[in-house]
Write an enzyme that holds these catalytic residues in place. Sequence first.
Site, short mmCIF file in Angstrom:
data_model
loop_
_atom_site.label_atom_id
_atom_site.label_comp_id
_atom_site.label_asym_id
_atom_site.label_seq_id
_atom_site.Cartn_x
_atom_site.Cartn_y
_atom_site.Cartn_z
N LYS A 196 -40.48 -15.21 15.81
CA LYS A 196 -38.86 -15.03 16.33
C LYS A 196 -39.00 -13.72 14.79
CE LYS A 196 -34.23 -16.25 15.04
NZ LYS A 196 -33.29 -17.00 15.04
N ARG A 206 -24.34 -13.52 17.23
CA ARG A 206 -23.92 -13.89 16.08
C ARG A 206 -22.64 -13.93 16.07
NH1 ARG A 206 -28.02 -10.86 11.42
NH2 ARG A 206 -30.28 -12.21 12.78
N ARG A 218 -31.94 -11.89 7.43
CA ARG A 218 -33.11 -12.87 7.50
C ARG A 218 -34.22 -12.23 7.16
NH1 ARG A 218 -29.07 -16.12 9.27
NH2 ARG A 218 -27.81 -15.79 11.32
N GLU A 234 -48.78 -17.01 12.44
CA GLU A 234 -47.77 -17.74 12.86
C GLU A 234 -47.83 -18.70 14.22
OE1 GLU A 234 -44.38 -18.30 10.94
OE2 GLU A 234 -44.01 -16.69 10.06
N LYS A 249 -39.98 -13.29 20.57
CA LYS A 249 -38.15 -13.31 20.40
C LYS A 249 -37.84 -11.88 19.43
CE LYS A 249 -34.00 -14.93 19.05
NZ LYS A 249 -33.24 -16.25 18.50
C1 PBG Z 1 -30.10 -19.14 15.45
C2 PBG Z 1 -30.32 -18.14 16.43
C3 PBG Z 1 -30.54 -16.74 16.80
C4 PBG Z 1 -30.79 -16.58 17.96
C5 PBG Z 1 -31.11 -17.61 18.95
N1 PBG Z 1 -31.33 -18.86 17.71
C6 PBG Z 1 -29.75 -15.68 16.06
C7 PBG Z 1 -30.26 -15.30 14.29
O1 PBG Z 1 -31.10 -16.05 14.25
O2 PBG Z 1 -29.55 -15.00 13.65
C8 PBG Z 1 -30.24 -15.12 18.64
C9 PBG Z 1 -30.19 -14.95 20.01
C10 PBG Z 1 -29.50 -14.01 20.82
O3 PBG Z 1 -29.61 -12.78 20.78
O4 PBG Z 1 -29.06 -14.16 22.18
N2 PBG Z 1 -31.43 -19.26 13.91
#
Ligand code: PBG
Length: 323
Positions: A196, A206, A218, A234, A249
């Site tokens: 991720k 968000r 983050r 990972e 992702k």
């Molecule tokens: C939670 C999470 C996020 C997404 C999925 N789970 C946001 C982030 O890490 O800020 C993003 C999904 C999307 O943009 O469609 N951590």
Amino acid sequence: MNRYPMTRLRRLRNKEAVRDLVGETTLSTKDLIYPIFVTYGQGVKKEIDPMPGIHQFSLDMLVTEVKDVQSLGIPAVLLFGIPSQKDDHGTEAYKADGIVQQAIRTIKQHTPELVVIGDICLCEFTSHGHCGVISDNQIDNDRTLELLGEMAVSQAKAGVDMVAPSAMMDGQVAAIRSALDKNKHTTLPIMSYSAKYSSSFYGPFRIAAESTPSYGDRKSYQMDSRNSREAMREIEQDLNEGADIIMVKPALSYLDIVATAKTKFTSPIAVYNVSGEYSMVKAAAEQEWIDEESVILEILTSIKRAGADMIITYHAKEIAEKL
Ligand code: PBG
């Protein structure tokens, strides 16, 4: 020998039926997972500004939505919750009657066949909006692991079919696996957001999940978009910790990661076609700058072609009827 004029690659492109015979990639509704945002209240179906067609639902409104999803043939939903109160430790994330736990019960009651996947992360539930708890101005990795384990167990008790840890804490898959197993949920699969990336494509999510960090970013836990070999580390680590499905992702800027992972690993791969990717299509379609349906099909097909076994996408409902 692959030489003109004996070889004419256009021969197989002349007729649609022949093109279908030689088509290498098939996209099916059965590959799709639809994300859903749940919130407190009554009669709430609130559209998310940058994500036309995507809403926050209160539990009463959720029932019609999941029935729709099921009747379209979409096999699974991925749940995100907006709590009534946020605090430092994201307490509502692992409460027995938290919003997500209630949503799981509601869905299982009305559409028991629909696979319910719970996102496991604290960011929607913490007052600071980070994915872990904070001690001495740092994300406290190991303290966060305990809470992620509790969150997974509380969702399992509510009847979730699969959990999907997305906090990017080291050791989160092992911590969740052992918490689940201790509580006799040995058969509950883990879909890990293994690779991720720290991405600006999460912006609209968000807003949808009300989880923008109140300070900082983050980058100390999500991956650096410059790195590809690190993604393989990972993934390998998550598989060693017991992940059943691994995830890459976002999707479109990371299809090289998907393709490499496909050659290196044999586990199923999920790819998340994220919010910003969805919003860009919607914005361009709104202006009539692109043909929306064919662009969506091309995007989802490219994700499959790269190696995805399943795709998490906000386009699932609108495209299900077309497949
Ligand atoms: C939670 C999470 C996020 C997404 C999925 N789970 C946001 C982030 O890490 O800020 C993003 C999904 C999307 O943009 O469609 N951590």
